[in-house]
Scaffold this active site. Sequence first.
Site, PDB file in Angstrom:
ATOM      1  N   GLY A   1      -5.026   5.140   4.488  1.00  0.00           N
ATOM      2  CA  GLY A   1      -4.367   4.349   5.562  1.00  0.00           C
ATOM      3  C   GLY A   1      -5.515   4.061   6.417  1.00  0.00           C
ATOM      4  N   PRO A   2      -6.418   4.865   6.893  1.00  0.00           N
ATOM      5  CA  PRO A   2      -7.457   4.231   7.680  1.00  0.00           C
ATOM      6  C   PRO A   2      -8.323   3.125   7.135  1.00  0.00           C
ATOM      7  CG  PRO A   2      -7.387   6.628   7.674  1.00  0.00           C
ATOM      8  CD  PRO A   2      -6.614   6.161   6.671  1.00  0.00           C
TER       9      PRO A   2
ATOM     10  N   GLU B   1       9.158  16.319  15.658  1.00  0.00           N
ATOM     11  CA  GLU B   1       9.251  16.348  14.149  1.00  0.00           C
ATOM     12  C   GLU B   1       8.523  17.138  13.213  1.00  0.00           C
ATOM     13  OE1 GLU B   1       7.993  12.772  11.764  1.00  0.00           O
ATOM     14  OE2 GLU B   1      10.153  12.765  10.954  1.00  0.00           O
TER      15      GLU B   1
ATOM     16  N   VAL C   1      -7.631   0.904   3.959  1.00  0.00           N
ATOM     17  CA  VAL C   1      -6.709  -0.004   3.162  1.00  0.00           C
ATOM     18  C   VAL C   1      -5.500  -0.296   4.157  1.00  0.00           C
ATOM     19  CG1 VAL C   1      -5.119  -0.474   1.373  1.00  0.00           C
ATOM     20  CG2 VAL C   1      -7.412   0.720   0.939  1.00  0.00           C
ATOM     21  N   GLY C   2      -4.827   0.488   4.772  1.00  0.00           N
ATOM     22  CA  GLY C   2      -3.531   0.319   5.490  1.00  0.00           C
ATOM     23  C   GLY C   2      -4.000  -0.442   6.927  1.00  0.00           C
TER      24      GLY C   2
ATOM     25  N   CYS D   1      12.995  11.732   6.834  1.00  0.00           N
ATOM     26  CA  CYS D   1      13.151  11.341   8.354  1.00  0.00           C
ATOM     27  C   CYS D   1      14.363  11.443   9.176  1.00  0.00           C
ATOM     28  CB  CYS D   1      12.380   9.878   8.333  1.00  0.00           C
ATOM     29  SG  CYS D   1      13.690   8.858   7.425  1.00  0.00           S
TER      30      CYS D   1
ATOM     31  N   LYS E   1       0.947  -1.245  -0.014  1.00  0.00           N
ATOM     32  CA  LYS E   1      -0.026   0.166  -0.213  1.00  0.00           C
ATOM     33  C   LYS E   1       1.037   1.205   0.195  1.00  0.00           C
ATOM     34  CE  LYS E   1      -1.959   3.166   2.837  1.00  0.00           C
ATOM     35  NZ  LYS E   1      -2.000   4.215   1.977  1.00  0.00           N
TER      36      LYS E   1
ATOM     37  N   GLY F   1      -4.938   3.257  -1.791  1.00  0.00           N
ATOM     38  CA  GLY F   1      -6.186   3.850  -1.052  1.00  0.00           C
ATOM     39  C   GLY F   1      -5.659   4.630   0.331  1.00  0.00           C
TER      40      GLY F   1
ATOM     41  N   GLU G   1       9.483   1.803  10.586  1.00  0.00           N
ATOM     42  CA  GLU G   1      10.499   3.049  10.191  1.00  0.00           C
ATOM     43  C   GLU G   1       9.921   4.334  10.601  1.00  0.00           C
ATOM     44  OE1 GLU G   1      13.605   2.340   9.725  1.00  0.00           O
ATOM     45  OE2 GLU G   1      13.830   0.307   9.469  1.00  0.00           O
TER      46      GLU G   1
HETATM   47  P1  NAD Z   1       2.005   8.777   7.699  1.00  0.00           P
HETATM   48  O1  NAD Z   1       2.172   7.913   8.931  1.00  0.00           O
HETATM   49  O2  NAD Z   1       0.968   9.730   7.720  1.00  0.00           O
HETATM   50  O3  NAD Z   1       1.712   7.656   6.531  1.00  0.00           O
HETATM   51  C1  NAD Z   1       2.543   6.593   6.159  1.00  0.00           C
HETATM   52  C2  NAD Z   1       1.579   5.504   5.672  1.00  0.00           C
HETATM   53  O4  NAD Z   1       0.984   4.801   6.439  1.00  0.00           O
HETATM   54  C3  NAD Z   1       0.717   6.008   4.447  1.00  0.00           C
HETATM   55  O5  NAD Z   1       0.648   4.946   3.267  1.00  0.00           O
HETATM   56  C4  NAD Z   1      -0.655   6.152   5.102  1.00  0.00           C
HETATM   57  O6  NAD Z   1      -1.704   5.923   4.007  1.00  0.00           O
HETATM   58  C5  NAD Z   1      -0.560   4.867   5.991  1.00  0.00           C
HETATM   59  N1  NAD Z   1      -1.343   4.803   7.120  1.00  0.00           N
HETATM   60  C6  NAD Z   1      -2.164   5.952   7.721  1.00  0.00           C
HETATM   61  N2  NAD Z   1      -3.022   5.797   8.907  1.00  0.00           N
HETATM   62  C7  NAD Z   1      -2.604   4.447   8.792  1.00  0.00           C
HETATM   63  C8  NAD Z   1      -3.290   3.168   9.616  1.00  0.00           C
HETATM   64  N3  NAD Z   1      -3.860   3.600  10.842  1.00  0.00           N
HETATM   65  N4  NAD Z   1      -2.876   2.062   9.596  1.00  0.00           N
HETATM   66  C9  NAD Z   1      -1.913   1.757   8.353  1.00  0.00           C
HETATM   67  N5  NAD Z   1      -1.662   2.459   7.696  1.00  0.00           N
HETATM   68  C10 NAD Z   1      -1.706   3.936   7.708  1.00  0.00           C
HETATM   69  O7  NAD Z   1       3.293   9.316   7.269  1.00  0.00           O
HETATM   70  P2  NAD Z   1       3.504  10.240   6.154  1.00  0.00           P
HETATM   71  O8  NAD Z   1       2.987  11.390   6.226  1.00  0.00           O
HETATM   72  O9  NAD Z   1       3.274   9.601   4.521  1.00  0.00           O
HETATM   73  O10 NAD Z   1       5.185  10.378   6.122  1.00  0.00           O
HETATM   74  C11 NAD Z   1       5.845  11.085   6.899  1.00  0.00           C
HETATM   75  C12 NAD Z   1       6.257  10.241   8.126  1.00  0.00           C
HETATM   76  O11 NAD Z   1       7.164   9.095   7.639  1.00  0.00           O
HETATM   77  C13 NAD Z   1       7.444  11.324   8.964  1.00  0.00           C
HETATM   78  O12 NAD Z   1       7.100  11.207  10.130  1.00  0.00           O
HETATM   79  C14 NAD Z   1       8.746  10.631   8.425  1.00  0.00           C
HETATM   80  O13 NAD Z   1       9.784  10.824   9.646  1.00  0.00           O
HETATM   81  C15 NAD Z   1       8.341   9.200   8.349  1.00  0.00           C
HETATM   82  N6  NAD Z   1       9.519   8.483   7.515  1.00  0.00           N
HETATM   83  C16 NAD Z   1      10.390   7.637   8.496  1.00  0.00           C
HETATM   84  C17 NAD Z   1      11.178   7.080   7.760  1.00  0.00           C
HETATM   85  C18 NAD Z   1      12.149   6.206   8.272  1.00  0.00           C
HETATM   86  O14 NAD Z   1      12.947   5.110   7.588  1.00  0.00           O
HETATM   87  N7  NAD Z   1      12.266   6.158   9.729  1.00  0.00           N
HETATM   88  C19 NAD Z   1      11.499   7.164   6.211  1.00  0.00           C
HETATM   89  C20 NAD Z   1      10.700   8.007   5.666  1.00  0.00           C
HETATM   90  C21 NAD Z   1       9.524   8.833   6.429  1.00  0.00           C
END
Ligand code: NAD
Length: 471
Positions: free
Chosen positions: A202-203, A378, A205-206, A278, A170, A200, A244
């Site tokens: 996150g809430p 962050e 499909v994820g 990140c 996803k 899709g 991550e």
């Molecule tokens: P996010 O947490 O909003 O979303 C990440 C993914 O999770 C998306 O695909 C989203 O659709 C999905 N998602 C959202 N809610 C979910 C749920 N309840 N269950 C399952 N999936 C769900 O993050 P973002 O805004 O897309 O990315 C930015 C964040 O990612 C920053 O905090 C950044 O630090 C972090 N990041 C970490 C790394 C690392 O390797 N540590 C690398 C890149 C980004």
Amino acid sequence: MREHERLYLDGAWVPSEGSGAIEVVEAATEEVMGRVPAGVPADVDRAVAAARAAFPAWSQTSVAERTEVLSEVAAGINARIDELADLVSAEVGMPRAQTPLIQVALAMVDFSNTAAALAEHSAETVVGHSLVVREPVGVVGAIAPWNFPLHQVAAKVAPALATGCTVVLKPSEQAPLTAFVLFDILDGLLPPGVCNLVTGAGPAVGRALVAHPDVDMVSFTGSTPTGRQVAADAAPTVKRVALELGGKSANLILDDADLERAVTDGVGKCYLNAGQACQALTRMLVPSERLAEAEEIAVAAAAIYEPGDPFAPDTLMGPLVSSAQRSRVRDDILRATSEGARLLTGGVEAPEHLDRGYYVRPTVFSEVTSGMAVAREEIFGPVLALMAHDGDDHAVALANDSIYGLAGGVWSSDPDRALSVARRLRCGQVELNGAIFNPEAPFGGYRQSGNGRELGRAGLDEYLETKAIQR
Ligand code: NAD
């Protein structure tokens, strides 16, 4: 305009069970540049069933066969590097001059490095009268963020396929378009069901993927708050969870460092991808007696990152990914000011010469103290916090005073001193004197920056189970 009306399930492009679509918006123009299906939990069920059915045969393929597939995927990415770079620059806003190397080549290297690591990886060892074998964990649910959309997908898909796992991916709904190119490349290289794509929210499909009882492992990259939710949703089925997450990484400039070089490099590290990285070094720890000097250098360095059109050849910093992200960053800037941090440059006003696009000016705060939100949370935007330290012990204490532990930097003219300070930092990556990123080295966080490691050999280990056979 990229219109995608189908998901990739069980080796074919098929319609979603739902009828919704998600618009993908170009960061610099605020215009719709694509549409993808808004998948629903029923799509996840189909994808997981396909991955489950494909697992027995794929897990039994030879290392040579899987290495070959990974190499072909790397070649496929390389052949489409310009198209992929255009998509990432449009979706995310990273300057087009940077995306071929920093975004696309990195994803290609994720596949080729994984192929090389797999060839060297030992799947069996002997412990006394036991044969210890490593086996693929099973069906992997891979969930990726938007900031390095192709690389973060590759960092999961490559090792999962390499180890013999099957995958349901996803991608981020904010930057999903490169995933369609990747599946176009995978189509025909893999048996049906081995790798599946469900786009899709996150809430919807994820969460369905995370909670699914037939998913053996979730590999999630995203924010720390979402990571907590993922861990909680995965708990009832006790599946393996690799996270991550976010960071608030510190760049420790020691008193014998070349200040000009260290500060200038540090500003660039903070503003990479407009701060949407990140591992961004967002806290710069400077000897207190040199703070004024560091402030001057930082302001001059920040001026070089004047935001601009990501497709202009000389742009060093583009827009943020979305309106929502820009609002969050602006709120964080206002909060830092109200907490007493001193704004040296930048701020919440939009850049004067840009009337559209989600731009934020390169921003530097000084006199930041460890209790302030700007030092603790962050931001994920181009916001640098300068903090004064009174020597190595104090700098290490400040650096480690964080719920996060993703990355760090140390600057010193004495390599031994830099290394000994690096050893004291509670984080998963440290760069000494601006050393460049190594895509073969383990990548991941301590504390609330996550658990598990991606990339190279360490990345393979994530996707393996261990079985001891007593003889
Ligand atoms: P996010 O947490 O909003 O979303 C990440 C993914 O999770 C998306 O695909 C989203 O659709 C999905 N998602 C959202 N809610 C979910 C749920 N309840 N269950 C399952 N999936 C769900 O993050 P973002 O805004 O897309 O990315 C930015 C964040 O990612 C920053 O905090 C950044 O630090 C972090 N990041 C970490 C790394 C690392 O390797 N540590 C690398 C890149 C980004």
